[in-house]
Write a protein that holds these residues in place. Structure first.
Motif, short mmCIF file in Angstrom:
data_model
loop_
_atom_site.label_atom_id
_atom_site.label_comp_id
_atom_site.label_asym_id
_atom_site.label_seq_id
_atom_site.Cartn_x
_atom_site.Cartn_y
_atom_site.Cartn_z
N MET A 37 61.87 108.14 -13.70
CA MET A 37 63.20 108.13 -13.11
C MET A 37 64.07 107.12 -13.85
SD MET A 37 64.31 107.76 -9.14
CE MET A 37 64.34 106.03 -8.75
N SER A 38 65.29 107.53 -14.17
CA SER A 38 66.25 106.66 -14.86
C SER A 38 66.84 105.67 -13.86
CB SER A 38 67.35 107.54 -15.45
OG SER A 38 68.54 106.83 -15.63
N ALA A 39 67.28 104.53 -14.35
CA ALA A 39 67.94 103.54 -13.50
C ALA A 39 69.19 104.14 -12.84
CB ALA A 39 68.31 102.30 -14.31
N LEU A 40 69.85 105.09 -13.51
CA LEU A 40 71.03 105.74 -12.94
C LEU A 40 70.67 106.61 -11.74
CD1 LEU A 40 73.08 106.80 -16.09
CD2 LEU A 40 73.58 104.96 -14.47
N ASP A 41 69.43 107.11 -11.70
CA ASP A 41 69.00 107.95 -10.57
C ASP A 41 68.94 107.16 -9.27
OD1 ASP A 41 68.78 110.16 -12.24
OD2 ASP A 41 66.67 109.76 -12.68
N ALA A 42 68.92 105.85 -9.35
CA ALA A 42 68.87 105.02 -8.15
C ALA A 42 70.23 104.90 -7.47
CB ALA A 42 68.34 103.63 -8.49
N LEU A 43 71.31 105.32 -8.16
CA LEU A 43 72.63 105.27 -7.52
C LEU A 43 72.63 106.18 -6.30
CD1 LEU A 43 75.04 105.41 -10.60
CD2 LEU A 43 74.85 103.56 -8.93
N PRO A 44 73.21 105.72 -5.20
CA PRO A 44 73.22 106.52 -3.98
C PRO A 44 74.24 107.65 -4.00
CG PRO A 44 74.39 104.48 -3.59
CD PRO A 44 73.81 104.40 -4.99
N HIS A 45 75.11 107.68 -4.98
CA HIS A 45 76.20 108.65 -5.04
C HIS A 45 75.70 110.02 -5.48
CE1 HIS A 45 77.56 104.58 -5.94
NE2 HIS A 45 78.61 104.87 -5.20
N GLY A 46 76.36 111.04 -4.96
CA GLY A 46 76.10 112.39 -5.45
C GLY A 46 76.73 112.54 -6.82
N PRO A 47 76.34 113.57 -7.55
CA PRO A 47 76.86 113.75 -8.92
C PRO A 47 78.38 113.85 -8.98
CG PRO A 47 75.51 115.63 -8.25
CD PRO A 47 75.42 114.62 -7.16
N GLU A 48 79.02 114.31 -7.91
CA GLU A 48 80.48 114.45 -7.91
C GLU A 48 81.19 113.11 -7.86
OE1 GLU A 48 78.22 117.52 -5.81
OE2 GLU A 48 78.56 115.43 -5.28
#
Length: 140
Positions: free
Chosen positions: A1-12
């Protein structure tokens, strides 16, 4: 898993496409390409789309969260949110096709509270600078 995948935001609502550099717990550099199909651009402004300055600040907060949550010596903060903005300056605008270069530096931590300083540039043009506070709760 990338560090960016930990962001809680949806892709939008994710304004960091890729990490260029990550020094866990200290700093990060990332990029976001303004595609032109983002929903907010339709009304900001019709016929002359410009990325809103508040979203430039949000990009700093998101990247700062990635840097802070990647600290190898600290547990991740649960429910990390943007809770404050200080000294934000919107100095320019980005348009579709431009690549934002975002940087964030973790300036301090006190438990689940984190202060981050950052900037957004396109090439040599600084578009925004801000200090943001992030906060959440310490895991049990």
């Amino acid at each position: 898993m990338s560090a960016l995948d930990a962001l809680p935001h949806g892709p939008e609502f994710r304004f960091v496409d890729s990490l260029v550099e990550l020094d866990g717990g200290k700093s990060a550099r990332g990029r976001y390409t303004v595609r032109g199909d983002e929903a907010f651009l339709a009304g900001h402004f019709p016929g002359n789309p410009v990325m809103p300055g508040v979203i430039l600040v949000e990009a700093i907060a998101q990247l700062g969260g990635v840097a802070a949550q990647s600290d190898p010596e600290q547990a991740e903060v649960e429910g990390l949110l943007l809770t404050g903005i200080r000294g934000a300056k919107i100095l320019g605008a980005a348009v579709p096709g431009e690549v934002l270069e975002i940087s964030a530096v973790v300036e301090g931590r006190l438990g689940p509270m984190i202060q981050v300083a950052g900037e957004v540039k396109v090439g040599d043009r600084v578009l925004a600078t801000a200090k943001v506070q992030l906060a959440g709760r310490t895991p049990p």
